[in-house]
Write a protein that holds these residues in place. Structure first.
Motif, PDB file in Angstrom:
ATOM      1  N   SER A   6      11.075 -35.265  17.934  1.00  0.00           N
ATOM      2  CA  SER A   6      10.128 -36.313  18.304  1.00  0.00           C
ATOM      3  C   SER A   6       9.756 -37.220  17.141  1.00  0.00           C
ATOM      4  O   SER A   6       9.750 -38.454  17.272  1.00  0.00           O
ATOM      5  CB  SER A   6       8.857 -35.694  18.891  1.00  0.00           C
ATOM      6  OG  SER A   6       8.259 -34.799  17.963  1.00  0.00           O
ATOM      7  N   LEU A   7       9.429 -36.650  15.974  1.00  0.00           N
ATOM      8  CA  LEU A   7       8.953 -37.444  14.839  1.00  0.00           C
ATOM      9  C   LEU A   7       9.768 -37.215  13.567  1.00  0.00           C
ATOM     10  O   LEU A   7      10.294 -38.154  12.976  1.00  0.00           O
ATOM     11  CB  LEU A   7       7.472 -37.137  14.552  1.00  0.00           C
ATOM     12  CG  LEU A   7       6.442 -37.404  15.642  1.00  0.00           C
ATOM     13  CD1 LEU A   7       5.045 -37.166  15.068  1.00  0.00           C
ATOM     14  CD2 LEU A   7       6.557 -38.805  16.191  1.00  0.00           C
ATOM     15  N   PHE A   8       9.853 -35.968  13.138  1.00  0.00           N
ATOM     16  CA  PHE A   8      10.402 -35.661  11.821  1.00  0.00           C
ATOM     17  C   PHE A   8      11.826 -36.179  11.648  1.00  0.00           C
ATOM     18  O   PHE A   8      12.155 -36.850  10.661  1.00  0.00           O
ATOM     19  CB  PHE A   8      10.345 -34.147  11.592  1.00  0.00           C
ATOM     20  CG  PHE A   8      10.764 -33.723  10.212  1.00  0.00           C
ATOM     21  CD1 PHE A   8       9.850 -33.726   9.175  1.00  0.00           C
ATOM     22  CD2 PHE A   8      12.064 -33.307   9.960  1.00  0.00           C
ATOM     23  CE1 PHE A   8      10.232 -33.338   7.902  1.00  0.00           C
ATOM     24  CE2 PHE A   8      12.455 -32.915   8.684  1.00  0.00           C
ATOM     25  CZ  PHE A   8      11.528 -32.929   7.659  1.00  0.00           C
ATOM     26  N   GLY A   9      12.678 -35.861  12.587  1.00  0.00           N
ATOM     27  CA  GLY A   9      14.082 -36.238  12.463  1.00  0.00           C
ATOM     28  C   GLY A   9      14.317 -37.733  12.540  1.00  0.00           C
ATOM     29  O   GLY A   9      15.366 -38.226  12.100  1.00  0.00           O
ATOM     30  N   ARG A  10      13.352 -38.466  13.089  1.00  0.00           N
ATOM     31  CA  ARG A  10      13.502 -39.927  13.212  1.00  0.00           C
ATOM     32  C   ARG A  10      12.680 -40.674  12.164  1.00  0.00           C
ATOM     33  O   ARG A  10      12.589 -41.889  12.204  1.00  0.00           O
ATOM     34  CB  ARG A  10      13.086 -40.378  14.618  1.00  0.00           C
ATOM     35  CG  ARG A  10      13.970 -39.807  15.723  1.00  0.00           C
ATOM     36  CD  ARG A  10      13.780 -40.572  17.011  1.00  0.00           C
ATOM     37  NE  ARG A  10      12.453 -40.393  17.570  1.00  0.00           N
ATOM     38  CZ  ARG A  10      11.778 -41.356  18.206  1.00  0.00           C
ATOM     39  NH1 ARG A  10      12.283 -42.567  18.322  1.00  0.00           N
ATOM     40  NH2 ARG A  10      10.587 -41.101  18.715  1.00  0.00           N
ATOM     41  N   ASN A  11      12.092 -39.929  11.242  1.00  0.00           N
ATOM     42  CA  ASN A  11      11.285 -40.546  10.180  1.00  0.00           C
ATOM     43  C   ASN A  11      10.179 -41.437  10.740  1.00  0.00           C
ATOM     44  O   ASN A  11       9.952 -42.559  10.270  1.00  0.00           O
ATOM     45  CB  ASN A  11      12.169 -41.338   9.214  1.00  0.00           C
ATOM     46  CG  ASN A  11      12.913 -40.435   8.267  1.00  0.00           C
ATOM     47  OD1 ASN A  11      12.342 -39.908   7.314  1.00  0.00           O
ATOM     48  ND2 ASN A  11      14.197 -40.231   8.536  1.00  0.00           N
ATOM     49  N   ILE A  12       9.475 -40.905  11.730  1.00  0.00           N
ATOM     50  CA  ILE A  12       8.359 -41.624  12.344  1.00  0.00           C
ATOM     51  C   ILE A  12       7.075 -41.281  11.586  1.00  0.00           C
ATOM     52  O   ILE A  12       6.786 -40.112  11.333  1.00  0.00           O
ATOM     53  CB  ILE A  12       8.191 -41.247  13.837  1.00  0.00           C
ATOM     54  CG1 ILE A  12       9.492 -41.464  14.603  1.00  0.00           C
ATOM     55  CG2 ILE A  12       7.033 -42.025  14.452  1.00  0.00           C
ATOM     56  CD1 ILE A  12      10.012 -42.882  14.559  1.00  0.00           C
ATOM     57  N   THR A  13       6.293 -42.284  11.251  1.00  0.00           N
ATOM     58  CA  THR A  13       4.979 -42.083  10.648  1.00  0.00           C
ATOM     59  C   THR A  13       3.930 -42.025  11.747  1.00  0.00           C
ATOM     60  O   THR A  13       3.885 -42.905  12.613  1.00  0.00           O
ATOM     61  CB  THR A  13       4.640 -43.228   9.684  1.00  0.00           C
ATOM     62  OG1 THR A  13       5.588 -43.236   8.618  1.00  0.00           O
ATOM     63  CG2 THR A  13       3.233 -43.069   9.115  1.00  0.00           C
ATOM     64  N   LEU A  14       3.085 -40.996  11.727  1.00  0.00           N
ATOM     65  CA  LEU A  14       1.986 -40.850  12.683  1.00  0.00           C
ATOM     66  C   LEU A  14       0.679 -41.082  11.935  1.00  0.00           C
ATOM     67  O   LEU A  14       0.382 -40.384  10.951  1.00  0.00           O
ATOM     68  CB  LEU A  14       2.003 -39.456  13.308  1.00  0.00           C
ATOM     69  CG  LEU A  14       0.928 -39.161  14.359  1.00  0.00           C
ATOM     70  CD1 LEU A  14       1.068 -40.088  15.560  1.00  0.00           C
ATOM     71  CD2 LEU A  14       1.008 -37.696  14.798  1.00  0.00           C
ATOM     72  N   THR A  15      -0.101 -42.057  12.374  1.00  0.00           N
ATOM     73  CA  THR A  15      -1.321 -42.417  11.663  1.00  0.00           C
ATOM     74  C   THR A  15      -2.387 -42.828  12.688  1.00  0.00           C
ATOM     75  O   THR A  15      -2.275 -42.550  13.863  1.00  0.00           O
ATOM     76  CB  THR A  15      -1.032 -43.545  10.643  1.00  0.00           C
ATOM     77  OG1 THR A  15      -2.207 -43.783   9.868  1.00  0.00           O
ATOM     78  CG2 THR A  15      -0.604 -44.838  11.315  1.00  0.00           C
ATOM     79  N   GLY A  16      -3.444 -43.463  12.215  1.00  0.00           N
ATOM     80  CA  GLY A  16      -4.549 -43.867  13.081  1.00  0.00           C
ATOM     81  C   GLY A  16      -5.777 -43.040  12.783  1.00  0.00           C
ATOM     82  O   GLY A  16      -5.989 -42.597  11.657  1.00  0.00           O
ATOM     83  N   GLY A  17      -6.589 -42.824  13.806  1.00  0.00           N
ATOM     84  CA  GLY A  17      -7.777 -42.013  13.626  1.00  0.00           C
ATOM     85  C   GLY A  17      -9.037 -42.730  14.064  1.00  0.00           C
ATOM     86  O   GLY A  17      -9.002 -43.841  14.610  1.00  0.00           O
TER      87      GLY A  17
END
Length: 341
Positions: free
Chosen positions: A276-287
């Motif tokens: 979902s995220l790690f393998g596609r180098n996706i940054t998860l942010t916000g808050g």
């Protein structure tokens, strides 16, 4: 005074309660001029267990100071002020770093009593922002959005580092989602895809700068965005807070992209693994948005008419009509209800 209280899911009443009083020398008492019902108020409206004691509601307001404690120095009685939805001293290390919602002062915290005639404001010097005394009354709705929804939409775009040339997908056509569209446009996004299915709302989104509207949800919505963008959006701004919206964000973001979440999450677990995220180098942010950090930047745009975020209010009610406003927002016949005193 009179105030809106929630007793259970779907049960909001307006009742007489005791006037707030100064509890600490850093407090102020504000007479509310404008408040509103937030989309996040609908979460307890759907799920709050029944209680014999009502819970005061509301976290967005602006008003006039009626009284200040002996240690309040930056605002005074008679000032028209804006309050961010959390109280903060605006001087601790976290506030100075621009994350005022993480203020370390023991009196800091989220408001939950603003749908009322009077509000006690802790840490008044850090929490209250004085507005021009001659501010046009026609601007009050837009000024109120700085207490939460405009600052939150802007936070979504800033945390995603939206910049010139970006393709941005915004998930959610509520007030925060629409103002995330406005914010992405301000920051230079070239293409903005609004994922929402309520025509009156998405029409406002187009006015705010959306270039495309995708009404489909789930797999169909993901497929539509990926086809439009030839592989996904650079930046995805999630403004809903439910797990399907997060899953949709994961589906529409391009490899190497960013997901910025500002919808108050109603879930504790979600996919963050390799696929979902790690393998596609996706940054998860916000808050949780530190809206106080953005007032200096956004206020001049409201005052000079460069932006009109107050258009998200499509209904104005008196305090006694707040229970009906909750019902109308819950059934989606109203986007966001303004409470005028």
């Amino acid at each position: 005074m009179r105030a809106a209280l929630m007793y259970a899911a779907g049960d909001v009443r307006v009742e007489a309660v005791a006037d707030p009083t100064l509890e600490r020398p850093t407090d102020a008492i504000v007479r509310v001029v404008r408040a509103c019902v937030c989309g996040s108020d609908l979460h307890p409206y759907h799920s709050m267990p029944a209680s014999p004691v009502g819970r005061q509601m509301g976290h967005e307001f602006l008003g006039v100071i009626e009284q200040t404690g002996s240690r309040v120095a930056t605002v005074e009685t008679g000032d028209l002020v804006l309050a961010s939805f959390s109280s903060q001293d605006n001087s601790c290390e976290f506030c100075c770093a621009g994350v005022q919602t993480s203020c370390s002062h023991p009196e800091s915290g989220l408001f939950s009593a603003a749908q009322a005639e009077l509000v006690r404001v802790p840490l008044a010097d850090g929490t209250l922002y004085p507005l021009p005394a001659d501010a046009d009354a026609a601007l009050l709705a837009s000024l109120l959005t700085l207490a939460d929804v405009y600052g939150t939409g802007y936070h979504a775009a800033k945390m995603a580092n939206v910049s010139a040339g970006d393709t941005v997908a915004v998930i959610g056509d509520g007030a925060v989602g629409l103002l995330a569209v406005l914010s992405a446009r301000q920051l230079g996004a070239e293409r903005i895809i609004l994922m929402g299915r309520h025509r009156a709302r998405t029409d406002l989104g187009l006015k705010y700068g959306a270039t495309d509207v995708v009404p489909e949800r789930g797999e169909k919505g993901v497929a539509a965005v990926r086809e439009l963008t030839r592989g996904g959006a650079h930046k995805v701004l999630e403004a809903v807070g439910h797990r399907p919206a997060y899953d949709q964000a994961v589906g529409v973001v391009r490899a190497g992209g960013v997901i910025s979440r500002v919808g108050v999450p109603q879930y504790d677990e979600a996919s963050v693994g390799f696929a979902s995220l790690f393998g596609r180098n996706i940054t998860l942010t916000g808050g949780l948005a530190p809206v106080r950090a953005y007032v200096d930047e956004l206020l001049p745009l409201v005052l000079d008419g460069s932006v009109d975020p107050g258009q998200v209010f499509d209904s104005t009610v008196a305090l006694d009509e707040v229970p009906a406003a909750y019902r109308a927002m819950n059934d989606r016949s109203v986007l966001k209800a303004l409470i005028a005193f």
